[in-house]
Design a protein around this motif. Structure first.
Motif, mmCIF file in Angstrom:
data_model
loop_
_atom_site.group_PDB
_atom_site.id
_atom_site.type_symbol
_atom_site.label_atom_id
_atom_site.label_comp_id
_atom_site.label_asym_id
_atom_site.label_seq_id
_atom_site.Cartn_x
_atom_site.Cartn_y
_atom_site.Cartn_z
ATOM 1 N N ALA A 1 -32.095 55.970 -40.265
ATOM 2 C CA ALA A 1 -32.875 55.718 -41.475
ATOM 3 C C ALA A 1 -33.264 54.243 -41.521
ATOM 4 O O ALA A 1 -32.401 53.364 -41.424
ATOM 5 C CB ALA A 1 -32.063 56.091 -42.710
ATOM 6 N N LEU A 2 -34.556 53.995 -41.688
ATOM 7 C CA LEU A 2 -35.083 52.636 -41.661
ATOM 8 C C LEU A 2 -35.754 52.325 -42.990
ATOM 9 O O LEU A 2 -36.729 52.982 -43.368
ATOM 10 C CB LEU A 2 -36.095 52.493 -40.525
ATOM 11 C CG LEU A 2 -35.602 52.909 -39.132
ATOM 12 C CD1 LEU A 2 -36.749 52.905 -38.141
ATOM 13 C CD2 LEU A 2 -34.464 52.010 -38.673
ATOM 14 N N GLU A 3 -35.233 51.341 -43.695
ATOM 15 C CA GLU A 3 -35.836 50.909 -44.948
ATOM 16 C C GLU A 3 -36.663 49.661 -44.679
ATOM 17 O O GLU A 3 -36.127 48.598 -44.341
ATOM 18 C CB GLU A 3 -34.774 50.607 -46.001
ATOM 19 C CG GLU A 3 -35.374 50.184 -47.335
ATOM 20 C CD GLU A 3 -34.319 49.875 -48.382
ATOM 21 O OE1 GLU A 3 -34.708 49.434 -49.488
ATOM 22 O OE2 GLU A 3 -33.112 50.047 -48.097
ATOM 23 N N CYS A 4 -37.978 49.797 -44.805
ATOM 24 C CA CYS A 4 -38.875 48.660 -44.555
ATOM 25 C C CYS A 4 -38.757 47.639 -45.678
ATOM 26 O O CYS A 4 -38.519 47.987 -46.842
ATOM 27 C CB CYS A 4 -40.314 49.141 -44.451
ATOM 28 S SG CYS A 4 -40.616 50.354 -43.144
ATOM 29 N N ALA A 5 -38.945 46.381 -45.342
ATOM 30 C CA ALA A 5 -38.986 45.338 -46.358
ATOM 31 C C ALA A 5 -40.162 45.596 -47.284
ATOM 32 O O ALA A 5 -41.186 46.146 -46.865
ATOM 33 C CB ALA A 5 -39.113 43.966 -45.703
ATOM 34 N N PRO A 6 -40.044 45.234 -48.571
ATOM 35 C CA PRO A 6 -41.121 45.516 -49.530
ATOM 36 C C PRO A 6 -42.469 45.016 -49.048
ATOM 37 O O PRO A 6 -42.607 43.876 -48.583
ATOM 38 C CB PRO A 6 -40.663 44.764 -50.783
ATOM 39 C CG PRO A 6 -39.167 44.718 -50.672
ATOM 40 C CD PRO A 6 -38.884 44.571 -49.200
ATOM 41 N N GLY A 7 -43.469 45.891 -49.146
ATOM 42 C CA GLY A 7 -44.825 45.525 -48.776
ATOM 43 C C GLY A 7 -45.106 45.493 -47.293
ATOM 44 O O GLY A 7 -46.189 45.062 -46.877
ATOM 45 N N GLU B 1 -35.084 46.095 -44.132
ATOM 46 C CA GLU B 1 -34.037 45.756 -45.096
ATOM 47 C C GLU B 1 -32.703 46.331 -44.631
ATOM 48 O O GLU B 1 -31.677 45.672 -44.715
ATOM 49 C CB GLU B 1 -34.394 46.317 -46.475
ATOM 50 C CG GLU B 1 -35.588 45.648 -47.132
ATOM 51 C CD GLU B 1 -35.232 44.298 -47.713
ATOM 52 O OE1 GLU B 1 -34.454 44.230 -48.690
ATOM 53 O OE2 GLU B 1 -35.734 43.280 -47.178
ATOM 54 N N HIS B 2 -32.745 47.579 -44.169
ATOM 55 C CA HIS B 2 -31.534 48.262 -43.697
ATOM 56 C C HIS B 2 -31.912 49.219 -42.580
ATOM 57 O O HIS B 2 -33.025 49.741 -42.539
ATOM 58 C CB HIS B 2 -30.859 49.055 -44.827
ATOM 59 C CG HIS B 2 -30.392 48.207 -45.971
ATOM 60 N ND1 HIS B 2 -29.281 47.389 -45.886
ATOM 61 C CD2 HIS B 2 -30.888 48.051 -47.222
ATOM 62 C CE1 HIS B 2 -29.117 46.766 -47.045
ATOM 63 N NE2 HIS B 2 -30.077 47.148 -47.870
ATOM 64 N N ALA B 3 -30.954 49.454 -41.699
ATOM 65 C CA ALA B 3 -31.075 50.481 -40.662
ATOM 66 C C ALA B 3 -29.698 51.120 -40.522
ATOM 67 O O ALA B 3 -28.730 50.432 -40.184
ATOM 68 C CB ALA B 3 -31.530 49.877 -39.339
ATOM 69 N N ARG B 4 -29.603 52.423 -40.808
ATOM 70 C CA ARG B 4 -28.300 53.065 -40.750
ATOM 71 C C ARG B 4 -28.447 54.517 -40.327
ATOM 72 O O ARG B 4 -29.526 55.107 -40.426
ATOM 73 C CB ARG B 4 -27.581 52.985 -42.087
ATOM 74 C CG ARG B 4 -28.231 53.682 -43.245
ATOM 75 C CD ARG B 4 -27.396 53.528 -44.520
ATOM 76 N NE ARG B 4 -26.027 53.969 -44.371
ATOM 77 C CZ ARG B 4 -24.962 53.148 -44.352
ATOM 78 N NH1 ARG B 4 -25.106 51.857 -44.497
ATOM 79 N NH2 ARG B 4 -23.746 53.645 -44.207
ATOM 80 N N TYR B 5 -27.353 55.061 -39.841
ATOM 81 C CA TYR B 5 -27.328 56.438 -39.365
ATOM 82 C C TYR B 5 -26.878 57.372 -40.474
ATOM 83 O O TYR B 5 -25.975 57.050 -41.258
ATOM 84 C CB TYR B 5 -26.380 56.557 -38.161
ATOM 85 C CG TYR B 5 -26.828 55.735 -36.981
ATOM 86 C CD1 TYR B 5 -27.821 56.199 -36.127
ATOM 87 C CD2 TYR B 5 -26.270 54.474 -36.731
ATOM 88 C CE1 TYR B 5 -28.257 55.430 -35.051
ATOM 89 C CE2 TYR B 5 -26.693 53.704 -35.658
ATOM 90 C CZ TYR B 5 -27.688 54.186 -34.825
ATOM 91 O OH TYR B 5 -28.120 53.425 -33.776
#
Length: 374
Positions: free
Chosen positions: A14-20, A167-171
């Motif tokens: 799971a990859l949470e992109c930085a805002p914008g 912002e985050h990268a996790r399994y």
């Protein structure tokens, strides 16, 4: 080892992109995903029990959650199928990336209609012998949600290769992804919709009944989400005109959300089993054309904040209004809906524009008396 002897334990990075920000692309080439798969394997080896008997299969594509959570989980089924074609002596890691911008199978290609989400998911699965598959699946549910942060090499490789900021990268396990999606829909006041979606995903032969947040009966059955027609529901209400108009607008707002979500998850939506030829248009037919009256005309009904929510198809000679059908617009382009309705009812595609939603004494969508002379 025979593929039938393996248990698939699916998950995501799971990859949470930085805002914008967004990645420069959502596909990884073959050489790129092979490198990333090695980093993923090393990360998982530090999070889960002994993986020496397992095989890791990774797809080099970033998806919206909805595409991964579709009936029969086609992306994961394809990943398993492609991995099964490769001999076991290929080793414990297999990766499938793009060549000339194309993935090896359509289900592993991200849907461009779902682009733009700040959360992206790279699918993978661990194929394990039945003797350890159940234990491995249970460990994934416990360990990944608790301490599944991706390694620095993994995150750095993705940021450099896809020119993205994370912002985050996790399994997560696929079950974790479903739970996360459930929470997101609950926050959007769509908990009842998730109830029927979950049935479509986990028990497609089952039947699930619920009621939407605004009171529309819903059911999952026979592979589709069936929703009571708001026009039928409206005719059964005993409320004043303004309240009925407000209620109908609220139902259309809700159904537009449902139509978008269900389309993303590839689950059909039917209103009283009478879906029109477009999934974003519901047609409620009342009567055939009257040859004694002028040709049918289209009348658009507009609701504050929602634009045109419905179109009436009606004939009038100035003294009598004969309604043939009403269409609720749940998405898509207004001009496309008008053209389709005009062709179907042999009417002029240029509509009479009503500034508000009009209901007659029978709580049926119908042009007001002032329109009957036009």
């Amino acid at each position: 080892m025979d593929h039938d002897d393996l248990i698939s334990c699916p998950g995501v990075l799971a990859l949470e992109c930085a805002p914008g920000t967004h990645p420069s692309r959502v596909l990884l080439e073959r050489d790129e995903i092979e490198v990333l798969a090695g980093f993923i394997a090393a990360d998982l080896a530090g999070l889960l029990p002994d993986l020496t008997e397992t095989r890791l299969a990774v797809a080099g594509a970033l998806f919206d959650a909805a595409q991964l959570l579709r009936p029969q989980f086609p992306a994961y089924a394809t990943l398993d199928e492609l991995a099964a074609r490769l001999p076991r002596d290929r080793g414990g890691i297999v990766a499938f990336g793009a060549r000339d911008g194309r993935m090896p199978a359509q289900p592993l290609t991200p849907d461009p209609a779902l682009a733009g989400s700040p959360m992206l998911y790279l699918p993978w699965t661990l194929q394990a012998p039945q003797s350890i598959g159940k234990e491995l699946g249970e460990a994934m549910e416990v360990e990944l949600i608790g301490r599944g942060e991706a390694g620095t090499r993994t995150a750095d490789f993705l940021m450099r290769t896809l020119d993205m900021q994370l912002e985050h990268a996790r399994y997560l396990s696929r079950h974790d992804l479903m739970a996360l999606t459930c929470v997101q829909y609950e926050h959007a006041n769509l908990a009842p919709l998730w109830n029927v979606l979950e049935a479509a995903l986990l028990s497609p032969a089952s039947r699930e009944d619920t009621v939407s947040a605004r009171g529309l009966p819903m059911r999952y059955a026979d592979g589709a989400v069936q929703i009571a027609s708001p026009l039928t529901q409206l005719r059964e209400r005993a409320s004043d005109a303004d309240d009925n108009v407000h209620t109908l607008a609220g139902w259309v707002f809700e159904l537009r959300q449902f139509a978008a979500v269900l389309q993303a998850h590839a689950v059909p939506m039917q209103l009283d089993g009478n879906a029109d030829d477009a999934s974003t248009r519901f047609l409620d037919i009342h009567a055939p054309a009257d040859p004694a009256l002028p040709p049918p005309a289209l009348y658009t009904h507009r609701a504050p904040g929602l634009g045109v929510i419905a179109v009436s198809v009606a004939q009038t000679d100035g003294a009598r209004m004969h309604v043939l059908a009403n269409a609720l617009l749940l998405g898509g382009r207004l001009d496309d809906h008008l053209a389709a309705l005009a062709a179907r009812f042999d009417a002029d595609a240029a509509p009479h524009e009503l500034e508000r939603v009009h209901l007659d004494a029978d709580r049926m969508l119908a042009p007001p008396p002032a329109q009957r002379l036009h």
